[in-house]
Structures are given as structure tokens and as C-alpha cells.
Design a protein around this motif. Sequence first.
Motif, short mmCIF file in Angstrom:
data_model
loop_
_atom_site.label_atom_id
_atom_site.label_comp_id
_atom_site.label_asym_id
_atom_site.label_seq_id
_atom_site.Cartn_x
_atom_site.Cartn_y
_atom_site.Cartn_z
N ALA A 136 -23.23 81.88 21.12
CA ALA A 136 -22.12 80.93 21.25
C ALA A 136 -21.92 80.53 22.71
N SER A 137 -22.06 81.48 23.64
CA SER A 137 -21.89 81.18 25.06
C SER A 137 -22.93 80.18 25.54
N LEU A 138 -24.16 80.34 25.08
CA LEU A 138 -25.21 79.41 25.49
C LEU A 138 -24.98 78.01 24.93
N VAL A 139 -24.48 77.94 23.71
CA VAL A 139 -24.15 76.63 23.13
C VAL A 139 -23.08 75.94 23.99
N VAL A 140 -22.04 76.69 24.37
CA VAL A 140 -20.98 76.14 25.20
C VAL A 140 -21.54 75.70 26.55
N PHE A 168 -22.23 101.49 19.62
CA PHE A 168 -23.32 100.71 20.19
C PHE A 168 -23.74 99.59 19.26
N GLY A 169 -23.81 99.90 17.96
CA GLY A 169 -24.20 98.87 17.00
C GLY A 169 -23.23 97.71 17.03
N ASN A 170 -21.93 97.99 17.11
CA ASN A 170 -20.93 96.93 17.15
C ASN A 170 -20.96 96.20 18.49
N TYR A 171 -21.26 96.91 19.57
CA TYR A 171 -21.43 96.27 20.87
C TYR A 171 -22.61 95.29 20.82
N LEU A 172 -23.69 95.70 20.18
CA LEU A 172 -24.87 94.84 20.06
C LEU A 172 -24.54 93.57 19.28
N ILE A 173 -23.77 93.71 18.21
CA ILE A 173 -23.38 92.55 17.42
C ILE A 173 -22.57 91.57 18.28
N GLY A 174 -21.56 92.10 18.99
CA GLY A 174 -20.74 91.25 19.84
C GLY A 174 -21.56 90.58 20.93
N LEU A 175 -22.50 91.32 21.53
CA LEU A 175 -23.33 90.77 22.59
C LEU A 175 -24.27 89.70 22.06
N VAL A 229 -19.73 86.60 27.29
CA VAL A 229 -19.05 85.53 28.02
C VAL A 229 -19.42 85.60 29.50
N PHE A 230 -19.47 86.80 30.05
CA PHE A 230 -19.82 86.96 31.47
C PHE A 230 -21.25 86.51 31.73
#
Length: 291
Positions: free
Chosen positions: A15-19, A2-9, A161-162
Motif C-alpha cells: 500500500a505504501s508503494l502504491v501511495v 513475528f508472523g503478524n509483524y510480517l503480515i503488517g510489513l 510506512v517508514f
Amino acid sequence: MFGNYLIGLREGLEASLVVCILIAYLVKTGRKDALKPIWMGIGVAIALALGFGCALEFGSQELTFEAQEALGGSLSIVAVGLVTWMVFWMRRTARHLKSELHGRLDAALAMGTGALVATAFLAVGREGLETALFVWASVHAASDGTPRPLIGVALGLATAVFLGWLFYRGALKINLAKFFTWTGGMLVVVAAGVLAYGVHDLQEADWIPGLRNLAFDISGTIPPDSWYGTLLKGVLNFQPDPTVLQVTVWALYLVPTLVIFLAPVGFASGKGKVKVPDEQGSRGSQPTKAS
């Protein structure tokens, strides 16, 4: 996991919002001809981040055990410093992110293709390098011999990304100010665990004393290989037998950082909105990242 999922999210959504902001502005202003260089810059930034992560992972395998622990501990501390700076920086400047990116794009459009590629690369590359470093440090700290930490990161990035695509299309509206505040707070908790683990690595490398000076040992109550021990390690980087220095560093980082980060900063209601047009020029209004 979960901690790693949170980091990725959390990192991936930034980054997605910047794009989204870059692409939406070009579509809105009728400069679709500039989309190709923007995507080129984004692609180069992603490749650089992946290459940096691979270099960290495979390069460290050639080192001795002590050198691996020293490198892992040092980079973990650097990663915690970067992610702490990032969450506070975003909390302070998020409301101006859209106008700042628009200004850079206007200047790049006037300069030509190379400037557009560089603008997109710089906008996304910093996020990518920070994410690669923190993900590597977190996976290194939470590694249990299974691919679950990496799966967690991949799922978090895919979700980001989604969500970014949904924001762009105007199909999703959530309070991003609250979202980034609370996920930022949880990220601080994860960072505290990474910091403590980094200190432990440096102790194992014999750079810092106190490896045998344990604060407590509850391995019998919470076995590291049990499902709940694995869960605690995956979420909080929990260790059942930490050293005194680990616990001290964890508390000295977590408590003041979390209190300051979650303290109200007095943003007025209704501020921090961003309108992101879709490809046909329609607009969907979402709260942007604001403190």
C-alpha cells in the motif's frame, strides 16, 4: 508476533508503494493541486479498512461459540484464498503496476476531483480490505490472550510506512523483487497455519467432522503456554495437537503453493526499476515489486 509483524510489513509496504507512485507522479508532472483529493481518497480507504476490521472483531463477539467458530473458520479460509491470489497476482503484474497507476491518474485528472478521490480510494482500498481480513484471521488464529499479535501487526505497518517514506525520498534502495519474493514465501507459510486453524474452527463449529481424530499430540513436549510453544504459535500458528484433517490441509496447501511461488519465472536482470521523485523533483531509483 513475528508472523503478524510480517503480515503488517508485507501488506503495508504494498500500500505504501502504491501511495508513493501516486504522489510522486503528481509532483513530477506539476499537479500538486491534485494531492488533496488523492489524500482524501487514501484517508477514506484507510477508514473503510479500519471499520471493516472493527466490524469483524466486535460483530463476532455477539455470536454464540459455534457461530463464532464457524465465522472465524470461514473467513480464515477466504482470507487465505485472497492472500494467495494477491501474492501470485503481484508476482505476475508488479512490473506494470507503475504504468497502470499512471494511466489511471491521467484519466482521473481529466475527469476532475471526484475521479481523483475514487482512483486513490480504489488503489488503496483493495489492499486495505485484504489486509484487514487477513490480519483479523491471523490474529484470531494466533491469539494467546495478550495484545502481542496486534502489536506485531502495528509494528509491521509502522515499519512499512517508514520504508515507504524512505523510498519516496530516495534514501533507501533495496532489491524489492527479492524482498517481496521471500516475504511472499513466508506469508504463504503463515497462510498455511491460518488455513489449518480455520479448518479446526469449522471442526469445533461441527461443520466438518474429525475433531477428535488427532494426527499427534505433543502437548507434553511442547506445552502451548511455554515460551517456545507461544513462539511457534505466533510465527507458524503451530498447534501441538492438530487433527488429521488440519495436517492434511496444511501440507496440501503449503507444499505445492510454496514450490510454485518460489519457482523462477525468468524475469531479465535490470527490469522492474521504478524512479520515484521527491518533492523537489530529484529522483531515486529503486527496484519495484517484480517477480
